[in-house]
Write an enzyme that holds these catalytic residues in place. Structure first.
Site, short mmCIF file in Angstrom:
data_model
loop_
_atom_site.label_atom_id
_atom_site.label_comp_id
_atom_site.label_asym_id
_atom_site.label_seq_id
_atom_site.Cartn_x
_atom_site.Cartn_y
_atom_site.Cartn_z
N ARG A 73 51.65 -18.54 -15.23
CA ARG A 73 50.80 -18.43 -14.04
C ARG A 73 50.75 -16.99 -13.55
O ARG A 73 51.67 -16.22 -13.78
CB ARG A 73 51.29 -19.34 -12.92
CG ARG A 73 52.68 -19.02 -12.37
CD ARG A 73 52.66 -18.03 -11.23
NE ARG A 73 53.88 -18.10 -10.44
CZ ARG A 73 54.45 -17.08 -9.84
NH1 ARG A 73 53.94 -15.87 -9.98
NH2 ARG A 73 55.54 -17.22 -9.12
N GLU A 129 50.60 -20.71 -1.63
CA GLU A 129 51.27 -19.49 -1.14
C GLU A 129 50.33 -18.28 -1.25
O GLU A 129 50.20 -17.49 -0.32
CB GLU A 129 52.54 -19.27 -1.97
CG GLU A 129 53.25 -17.98 -1.64
CD GLU A 129 54.60 -17.88 -2.33
OE1 GLU A 129 55.29 -18.89 -2.48
OE2 GLU A 129 54.96 -16.75 -2.73
N ARG A 170 46.18 -19.03 -7.40
CA ARG A 170 47.14 -19.06 -8.50
C ARG A 170 46.39 -19.61 -9.70
O ARG A 170 45.79 -20.69 -9.61
CB ARG A 170 48.31 -20.01 -8.18
CG ARG A 170 49.30 -19.47 -7.16
CD ARG A 170 50.32 -18.56 -7.83
NE ARG A 170 51.21 -17.94 -6.84
CZ ARG A 170 52.45 -18.35 -6.59
NH1 ARG A 170 52.96 -19.37 -7.23
NH2 ARG A 170 53.19 -17.70 -5.71
N CYS A 229 54.16 -12.87 -1.29
CA CYS A 229 55.61 -12.64 -1.38
C CYS A 229 55.88 -11.42 -2.27
O CYS A 229 55.34 -11.33 -3.37
CB CYS A 229 56.28 -13.88 -1.97
SG CYS A 229 58.08 -13.74 -2.08
N THR A 270 58.21 -10.73 -4.11
CA THR A 270 58.87 -11.06 -5.38
C THR A 270 57.85 -11.21 -6.51
O THR A 270 58.20 -11.15 -7.67
CB THR A 270 59.68 -12.36 -5.30
OG1 THR A 270 58.79 -13.45 -5.03
CG2 THR A 270 60.72 -12.29 -4.23
N ARG A 279 54.46 -15.36 -14.07
CA ARG A 279 55.66 -16.17 -14.34
C ARG A 279 55.35 -17.04 -15.55
O ARG A 279 54.46 -17.90 -15.51
CB ARG A 279 56.03 -17.03 -13.14
CG ARG A 279 57.40 -17.69 -13.28
CD ARG A 279 57.85 -18.37 -12.00
NE ARG A 279 57.83 -19.81 -12.15
CZ ARG A 279 58.81 -20.54 -12.68
NH1 ARG A 279 59.90 -19.98 -13.11
NH2 ARG A 279 58.69 -21.84 -12.80
N ARG A 294 65.83 -22.44 -13.54
CA ARG A 294 65.66 -23.29 -12.34
C ARG A 294 65.72 -24.73 -12.79
O ARG A 294 65.55 -25.03 -13.97
CB ARG A 294 64.28 -23.09 -11.71
CG ARG A 294 63.89 -21.71 -11.32
CD ARG A 294 62.47 -21.72 -10.77
NE ARG A 294 62.07 -20.42 -10.26
CZ ARG A 294 60.89 -20.17 -9.69
NH1 ARG A 294 59.99 -21.12 -9.56
NH2 ARG A 294 60.58 -18.98 -9.24
N GLU A 312 61.86 -24.05 -7.61
CA GLU A 312 62.89 -23.12 -7.21
C GLU A 312 63.95 -23.84 -6.39
O GLU A 312 63.64 -24.74 -5.62
CB GLU A 312 62.22 -22.04 -6.35
CG GLU A 312 62.95 -20.74 -6.39
CD GLU A 312 62.08 -19.61 -5.85
OE1 GLU A 312 60.95 -19.85 -5.41
OE2 GLU A 312 62.58 -18.48 -5.87
C1 CIR Z 1 63.41 -16.51 0.22
O1 CIR Z 1 63.42 -15.46 0.79
O2 CIR Z 1 64.43 -17.02 -0.26
C2 CIR Z 1 62.10 -17.24 0.09
N1 CIR Z 1 61.16 -16.65 0.98
C3 CIR Z 1 61.59 -17.29 -1.33
C4 CIR Z 1 61.49 -15.98 -2.04
C5 CIR Z 1 60.95 -16.04 -3.46
N2 CIR Z 1 60.18 -17.19 -3.79
C6 CIR Z 1 58.84 -17.35 -3.70
O3 CIR Z 1 58.07 -16.51 -3.34
N3 CIR Z 1 58.36 -18.50 -4.08
#
Ligand code: CIR
Length: 350
Positions: A119, A218, A222, A264, A266, A273, A302, A307
Site C-alpha cells: 500500500r 487516516e 490509500r 502521520c 511515520t 508498506r 505485527r 498494528e
Molecule cells: C502512536 O503514536 O503510537 C500512534 N499515533 C501510531 C503511530 C504509527 N502508526 C500509524 O500511523 N498507523
C-alpha cells in the site's frame, strides 16, 4: 478557544515514552504555540493525539501538508528519530524497472505466504489533514477521487462503495475479509481521524478485489494492491500501474525534503508498506529469533489484525519498516530480501 494550553499541561506533566514527549520541549512549545499554517492548522492539531494518549509511540500527526514546515522544530526531530536518519531528506520517486524487478516468487509451493499486500498513502494537494478538514472538504476530496478511479481500465476497473450507504452486513463482510477499515483506533480518533465519520468515507475495489482504494481513512487516499500467495512482483506492479494512471488525474501533496506527505510522520517518503501474511509456526515458538531477523532486515512484525496485535496460529504480518530516505524500489527490495531470509530460517528451524 484552543485546547492547546490544556494539551500542553497533560503532556508536560505526564509520563510518556513517546517521541512527542521527547521532542516537544518547553523551548519548542514556546516557539510554535502561536503559529498557524495557511489552511488553519495549529500546534494543537499536531500534538492532540499524543497529549491525550500518553501511551503513544510517536504521538504526533501533521495538521496539513504545510504543517511539516510550519512546525518543523517539532516534526523534524520526530521524523529523524522515528526513521533513524540524521537529516530529513528523500530521493525522488523511483518504482524500479517494471519489466525486470527481480522479485521471483518467494514461496512457489505456497507453504508459508498466505497473502501479499502493498500500500501507499497519498494526500490531495491543497487540502488539510483530518483535524483541520471540514466535512465539505472531505466530500470534495471523495468526489475528486471517485472521478479519477472511475477512469481506471482493464484489471483495475472497479466500483466505489460508500460507507454512508453500505449496510452494516456489507461493512462487516468487508472488514472480515481484511478489505475495509474501521474507526476503532483511539489514537487516530483523538487526532481527528474520524471527524464527521462516516461521511465522505468509502472503498473502491476492482472485481477481483486485488486493487483497492480507501478514501478518507487516516490518509486522504490509500492505494492497496493485494492477492493470495507470495507473488510480490505481480502485486507491486499492479499498484505501480494504478498510481501512474491516477497521478495523471490527481495532484498529490509532495515535498522535496519529505517525499509524499501523509497525516502521520511515520508514513512519509515512499509511504510504502509492503507486507505478507506469513505462516511460520516454528519461528513463532521462538519469537526472539524471528524478531532478530526482522530487526536485521529492517522489517516490522505485527499480528494479522493490524498494528499492536498478537500473532494468531503462527501467522504474522511482516512488512518493511523504512519508508523515508530510500526509493520505493529499495523499500520493496528490503521487504523481499527479508522475507526470503525468514522463509529460510523457518525451513531450517527444528
Ligand atoms: C502512536 O503514536 O503510537 C500512534 N499515533 C501510531 C503511530 C504509527 N502508526 C500509524 O500511523 N498507523
Amino acid at each position: 478557544m484552543s485546547d492547546l494550553p490544556e494539551l500542553w499541561k497533560k503532556l508536560s506533566e505526564g509520563e510518556s515514552k513517546s517521541l512527542l514527549k521527547k521532542h516537544c520541549t518547553k523551548e519548542v512549545y514556546e516557539k510554535l504555540k502561536d503559529k498557524k499554517s495557511k489552511l488553519g492548522g495549529t500546534l494543537a492539531d499536531c500534538i492532540r493525539s499524543g497529549a491525550l494518549n500518553l501511551n503513544s509511540g510517536v504521538g504526533v500527526y501533521a495538521c496539513d501538508p504545510e504543517g511539516y514546515e510550519v512546525f518543523k522544530e517539532l516534526l523534524d526531530p520526530v521524523i529523524m528519530d522515528y526513521h533513524k536518519v540524521d537529516k530529513v531528506e528523500h530521493p525522488p520517486c523511483d518504482f524500479g524497472p517494471q519489466d525486470k524487478l527481480g522479485f521471483d516468487p518467494l514461496d512457489a509451493t505456497g507453504e508459508f505466504i498466505v497473502s501479499t499486500r502493498v500500500r501507499v498513502g497519498r494526500s490531495h494537494e491543497g487540502y488539510p489533514f483530518p483535524p483541520v478538514s471540514t466535512d465539505e472538504q472531505r466530500k470534495d476530496m471523495e468526489n475528486k477521487t471517485i472521478a479519477a478511479l472511475n477512469t481506471l481500465e482493464g484489471e483495475l476497473k472497479g466500483k466505489y462503495y460508500s460507507l454512508e450507504t453500505m449496510t452494516p452486513e456489507e461493512n462487516q463482510q468487508l472488514i472480515d475479509d481484511h478489505f475495509m477499515f474501521k474507526n476503532d483506533d483511539k489514537m487516530l480518533g483523538d487526532a481527528g481521524g474520524y471527524n464527521g465519520w462516516p461521511k465522505a468515507r468509502g472503498i473502491f475495489f476492482n472485481d477481483n478485489k486485488t486493487f483497492l482504494c480507501w478514501i478518507n481513512e487516516e490518509d486522504h487516499l490509500r492505494f492497496i494492491s493485494m492477492q493470495k500467495g507470495g507473488d510480490v512482483g505481480e502485486v507491486y506492479k499492479r499498484l505501480v500501474s494504478a498510481i501512474k494512471q491516477l497521478e495523471k488525474k490527481l495532484t498529490f501533496a509532495y515535498s522535496k525534503r519529505h517525499g509524499y506527505l501523509t497525516f502521520c510522520p511515520t508514513n512519509l517518503g515512499t509511504t510504502l508498506r509492503a507486507s505478507v501474511h506469513i505462516k511460520v509456526p516454528k519461528l513463532a515458538k521462538n519469537e526472539e529469533v524471528l524478531n532478530k531477523i526482522c530487526a536485521d532486515n529492517k522489517l516490522q512484525p505485527r499480528g494479522i489484525h493490524g498494528e499492536h496485535t498478537e500473532s494468531v496460529g503462527g501467522v504474522y504480518d511482516i512488512s518493511n519498516k523504512r519508508r523515508l530516505g530510500l526509493t520505493e524500489y529499495q523499500a520493496m527490495q528490503e521487504m523481499y530480501n527479508g522475507i526470503k531470509e525468514i522463509i529460510q530460517a523457518e525451513k531450517n528451524a527444528k
